[in-house]
Scaffold this active site. Structure first.
Site, PDB file in Angstrom:
ATOM      1  CE1 TYR A  45      -4.552   0.873  -0.201  1.00 52.75           C
ATOM      2  CE2 TYR A  45      -4.507  -1.193   0.885  1.00 52.75           C
ATOM      3  CZ  TYR A  45      -5.114  -0.259   0.255  1.00 52.75           C
ATOM      4  OH  TYR A  45      -6.360  -0.366  -0.380  1.00 52.75           O
TER       5      TYR A  45
ATOM      6  CD  GLU B 171      -4.733   5.253   0.965  1.00 54.33           C
ATOM      7  OE1 GLU B 171      -4.873   5.990   2.048  1.00 54.33           O
ATOM      8  OE2 GLU B 171      -5.587   4.320   0.754  1.00 54.33           O
TER       9      GLU B 171
ATOM     10  CG  ASP C 128      -8.260  11.860 -22.663  1.00 58.18           C
ATOM     11  OD1 ASP C 128      -7.154  10.994 -22.917  1.00 58.18           O
ATOM     12  OD2 ASP C 128      -9.199  11.293 -22.443  1.00 58.18           O
TER      13      ASP C 128
ATOM     14  CB  THR D  70      -4.074   5.080 -21.902  1.00 59.59           C
ATOM     15  OG1 THR D  70      -3.859   5.142 -23.095  1.00 59.59           O
ATOM     16  CG2 THR D  70      -5.629   5.445 -21.596  1.00 59.59           C
TER      17      THR D  70
ATOM     18  CE  LYS E  70      -6.929   3.645 -24.675  1.00 60.02           C
ATOM     19  NZ  LYS E  70      -7.853   4.672 -24.879  1.00 60.02           N
TER      20      LYS E  70
ATOM     21  NE  ARG F  20      -5.421  -3.437 -20.054  1.00 62.29           N
ATOM     22  CZ  ARG F  20      -6.135  -2.828 -21.345  1.00 62.29           C
ATOM     23  NH1 ARG F  20      -6.907  -1.877 -21.075  1.00 62.29           N
ATOM     24  NH2 ARG F  20      -5.484  -3.062 -22.498  1.00 62.29           N
TER      25      ARG F  20
HETATM   26  C1  LIG Z   1      -9.146   4.874 -24.050  1.00 57.34           C
HETATM   27  C2  LIG Z   1      -9.496   6.291 -23.500  1.00 57.34           C
HETATM   28  C3  LIG Z   1      -9.665   6.518 -22.292  1.00 57.34           C
HETATM   29  C4  LIG Z   1      -9.964   5.511 -21.106  1.00 57.34           C
HETATM   30  O1  LIG Z   1      -8.753   4.649 -20.912  1.00 57.34           O
HETATM   31  P1  LIG Z   1      -9.216   3.443 -19.842  1.00 57.34           P
HETATM   32  O2  LIG Z   1      -7.771   3.161 -19.564  1.00 57.34           O
HETATM   33  O3  LIG Z   1      -9.829   2.453 -20.521  1.00 57.34           O
HETATM   34  O4  LIG Z   1      -9.761   4.062 -18.492  1.00 57.34           O
HETATM   35  C5  LIG Z   1      -9.744   7.658 -21.963  1.00 57.34           C
HETATM   36  N1  LIG Z   1      -9.710   8.710 -22.910  1.00 57.34           N
HETATM   37  C6  LIG Z   1      -9.777   8.623 -24.323  1.00 57.34           C
HETATM   38  C7  LIG Z   1      -9.588   9.775 -25.075  1.00 57.34           C
HETATM   39  C8  LIG Z   1      -9.433   7.199 -24.471  1.00 57.34           C
HETATM   40  O5  LIG Z   1      -9.320   6.964 -25.813  1.00 57.34           O
END
Ligand SMILES: *Cc1c(COP(=O)(O)O)cnc(C)c1O
Length: 493
Positions: free
Chosen positions: A79, A81, A256, A285, A288, A294
């Site tokens: 843990y 935090e 994002d 993320t 990707k 992940r």
């Molecule tokens: C994939 C994605 C997310 C979410 O990602 P997770 O790891 O599945 O929570 C958020 N914003 C955008 C633009 C995405 O393409």
């Protein structure tokens, strides 16, 4: 090995590495099988399945064995935090080491003032960003007005008013059907409920972002948060322009970059297309196009750092220390010069895939791509996205259906298929192979016809794929997949 020994296939650095990885996994699976053999078996099968399919899901990739192995350790048991050097739990010195490394690599890689490596996923990173912006822009000034250090010092009535104020803010983001994400203000999502939201779309003629329309909407709506970024928009975004718009209306610009972080890391997106110098807060993320474990990351300008740091435990559960360690490894990989080549190949391959479709008469949203994905409009084949997705899966081509702007078939059946190049580019697919992938997909879609409903009308879900096409496609894919093995040298007995 003597220094003069000629490198043979079995003692080359790659072969030695593959041997280590093979035995690591072989032994790990034996340990797991001793407790629950069905999990070990499913894990083996997952590798076999991933190896045997054309993975074109734009949000997926293949992380390196080093990244994957880093996740399987005792860091999971800890843990932690709080923040580096400031934990609510004792004994976090090694977690501090890996979290600080992940943050340092992220800052250096992206040129960010501040990095926060704790978010468990992209959505969690966005939640941290929202609360950080609310805390910095709304709660901070409010507390100052009352001379209070934190909310515990407010009277019941003042706290009630602050709650009202926090819940009464506006967010402007890209609509889901134009390629935005659920967390960018989509009504049913928490982002569309905690904020008064409005959405901007794309030009109905060109399918492209119309910055003047975004500006007009922002001026009328005056949001606290302007969100840029996307999951299914096949084009680059000018973040300098988005920042200009945010400044004109006094909004915080949040970008994002979950989908295209790898292209930013690999310097395919630079200048106005690099969000980091322009946005106040950037979320992503790590799994990707960035090709890590992940997870999520928040990058921020210094003034937002203190409120981002309160992510855990104010918004997030305890950090996943084993995943933060893997983020540090993945970000170190992304800082190697070879990653820029990988990122450039992702974009080049997407162009080849798009050209492959266009030269065979297929329709693409926006007429092409200049990032890592294409959005194929399958209505000209007489199919819904759902039918196309299913027929392609029968043929071993893994994609996902996606709405196109103003989609007549809605978000469930859709009229589109989203295809991305990051995963197969990791396997080593190149220009000609992506052209062949386009040919295979067009062939499958041309050989698919919609089924009929019980009432005799055209079905949006059932379909018929001509006999033999699935086998033919699988055989053609197998030839390419065999040439570019996933995790070369990793063998399980
Ligand atoms: C994939 C994605 C997310 C979410 O990602 P997770 O790891 O599945 O929570 C958020 N914003 C955008 C633009 C995405 O393409």
């Amino acid at each position: 090995m003597s220094e003069n020994a000629a490198a043979t296939p079995t003692d080359s650095p790659e072969a030695v590495q593959a041997g280590l990885v093979s035995s690591a996994y072989q032994q790990a699976l034996e340990v797991i099988a001793g407790v629950e053999p069905r999990v070990a078996e499913a894990t083996r099968q997952e590798l076999a399945d991933q190896r045997a399919s054309l993975k074109l899901i734009a949000s997926e990739n293949y992380a390196s064995p080093a990244v994957l192995l880093t996740m399987g350790t005792w860091f999971s048991d800890k843990y932690a935090e709080g923040t580096v050097g400031h934990r609510f739990y004792a004994g976090c010195q090694n977690v501090d080491t890996v979290e600080a490394l992940a943050a340092e690599h992220a800052r250096e890689l992206f040129g960010a003032e501040y990095a926060y490596a704790q978010p468990h996923s992209g959505i969690d990173a966005n939640l941290v960003a929202f609360w950080s912006i609310l805390a910095h822009r709304v709660e901070g000034p409010w507390l100052e007005k009352y001379g209070a250090k934190n909310v515990n010092e407010l009277s019941e009535e003042d706290w009630e008013s602050l709650r009202h104020e926090l819940g009464n803010q506006r967010l402007l983001g890209m609509s889901l059907d134009a390629g935005g994400h659920l967390t960018h203000g989509f009504r049913p999502n928490i982002s569309g409920k905690m904020f008064h939201q409005q959405q901007y779309g794309t030009d109905p003629q060109t399918g492209l972002l119309d910055y003047d329309a975004v500006r007009a909407k922002a001026k009328e709506f005056r949001p606290l948060v302007l969100v840029a970024g996307y999951s299914a928009y096949p084009r680059r975004v000018n973040f300098a322009k988005m920042r200009e718009i945010a400044d004109e209306v006094g909004a915080t610009l949040m970008v994002d970059m979950a989908h295209f972080a790898g292209l930013v890391a690999g310097k395919v997106f630079t200048g106005d297309e690099d969000p980091v110098p322009h946005a106040h807060v950037v979320t992503t993320t790590t799994h990707k196009s960035l090709r890590g474990p992940r997870g999520g990351l928040v990058l921020a300008q210094e003034e937002y750092a203190p409120s981002v740091d309160r992510g855990c435990p104010m918004v997030l559960g305890g950090p996943l220390s084993h995943v933060m360690a893997a983020k540090a490894v993945a970000l170190a990989e992304a800082r190697q010069p070879s990653f820029a080549g990988y990122a450039q190949r992702i974009a080049d391959n997407a162009t080849s895939l798009a050209d492959g479709f266009l030269s065979r008469g297929a329709n693409l949203v926006t007429g092409g791509t200049d990032n890592h994905l294409v959005l194929l409009d399958v209505s000209s084949f007489g199919l819904t996205g759902r039918q196309a997705e299913s027929a392609l899966l029968d043929a071993g081509v893994v994609t996902n259906r996606n709405s196109v702007p103003a989609d007549p078939n809605g978000a469930w059946y859709t009229s589109g298929i989203r295809l991305g190049t990051p995963a197969l580019t990791t396997r080593g697919f190149g220009h000609d192979e992506f052209d062949q992938v386009a040919a295979l997909i067009v062939d499958v879609l041309k050989s698919t016809t919609p089924g009929t409903t019980k009432a005799g009308g055209p079905s949006k879900a059932s379909y018929r794929l001509e006999d033999g096409v699935a086998d033919k496609t699988r055989a053609a894919s197998a030839e390419m997949l065999d040439k570019h093995p996933l995790y070369p040298g990793l063998e399980l007995v």
